[in-house]
Enzyme design. Structure first.
Site: not given
Length: 353
Positions: A136, A231
């Protein structure tokens, strides 16, 4: 010669390409350059108390550079961190295990949760070094984490493949990539993959603007579009168990009669072998970690700043998140190239300059 004789290495949190390469870098440099003994602690932080470990040597480290996953296994240790803050017996058990294992220092490889636990360990008096790991790319204090480049490369390749299907069928395709709270993968893979619309959790999204961007393409004779979304973006009206890509696709079909489909890339982004960039980043970070130990510097996390490997205090990293900002260079250049980010930047008072 360093007073440190025996160190432990552990990995915690979600897997990411490059953990094994980092284990290899820390251990090899510690053994060769500093004459240290190295053990690999299995199963994250709880592996210390469980005394669950393997001896690491030049033989069993030789094949790790390109190997995905982690040979040490991993775990989510948030509950353990909370336990250590409140339970004196847990702290004593940890200290006893640390002594039994003959450890002089621990290297903790992981993301935000791991660095928070490492910071707790440091406040308890343990010699700790953190190495940031997450696809991430959201660990504060470092410009990049290993695993990110690999995830972006994988996502970009898959976005490239979606283009031909979208164009062949005159269809809009929503590609959902990983990123719970931040949109680094969506931004970098979306730009690298030539996405027409990129949606990030940090910026939010107005689906009316997304619809307008698609209809504008139709007017220009471009009868397809690629939307890349992280997401972690959530929108009003989205079902409780509905993915963001499914919701956007459904909304566009219902509200604008746009032929739209979605695809979720999922765990493929964090599996497999790391890229050359990530392998070299792991080597640099791991080597720096072992040098810090040899120099007696603890309570810090290894970091990359402006292209150079350095370190920052764990106390500064603890509880912070590295997010995409509206002024990011890629966002600026994307806007200049007519990429839509699903928001009105004028309301944010952000210019392209």
């Amino acid at each position: 010669m360093s007073a440190i004789k025996r160190i432990g290495i552990l990995s915690s949190g979600g897997d990411a390409p490059g953990i094994n390469a980092t284990i290899r870098a820390v251990a090899k440099s510690a053994i060769v350059a500093h004459n240290m003994e190295v053990i690999g602690i299995k199963g994250g932080f709880t592996g210390i108390v469980d005394r669950d470990y393997i001896e690491l040597n030049m033989m069993n480290l030789s094949s790790l550079l390109s190997m995905g996953g982690t040979i040490l296994g991993s775990s989510r240790d948030g509950a353990y961190r909370k336990l250590l803050k409140k339970d004196e017996d847990a702290v004593e058990a940890l200290k006893e295990a640390y002594k039994d294992l003959g450890l002089d220092a621990i290297v903790c490889i992981g993301g935000n949760g791991t660095q928070k636990t490492a910071a707790t360990f440091s406040t308890l008096g343990f010699n700790v070094i953190g190495i940031p790991k997450t696809i991430d790319n959201d660990v504060w204090g470092t410009d990049v984490t290993f695993g990110f480049d690999t995830a972006v490369s994988i996502a970009t390749e898959l976005i490239d493949r979606v283009h031909s299907t979208a164009q062949s069928h005159n269809r809009v395709i929503v590609v959902e990539v990983m990123g719970h709270d931040v949109g680094w993968i969506a931004l970098h893979a979306g730009m690298a993959g030539g996405a027409d619309i990129i949606l990030l959790p940090e910026l939010g999204c107005d689906l009316e603007l997304v619809k307008s961007a698609i209809l504008q393409r139709y007017e220009e004779g471009k009868k397809y579009a690629i939307i890349v979304v992280a997401e972690g973006l959530t929108l009003e009206g989205q079902g409780k168990d509905e993915s963001i890509s499914s919701y956007i696709s459904r909304w566009l079909r219902d509200q604008a009669e746009i032929d739209c489909r979605e695809t979720v890339l999922g765990y493929v982004q964090r599996g497999g072998a790391p890229t050359a960039f990530d392998r070299n980043l792991c080597t640099r970070m791991g080597g720096h970690a072992s040098q810090l130990i040899a120099d007696g510097i603890f309570g810090v996390m290894v970091a990359m700043r402006n292209g150079k490997i350095t370190h920052v205090p764990l106390s500064e990293v603890n509880g912070k998140l590295r997010v995409v900002k509206p002024q990011d260079e890629l966002i600026r250049e994307g806007r200049r190239m007519d990429v839509s980010f699903g928001i009105d930047f004028d309301k944010l008072r952000v210019t392209t300059e």
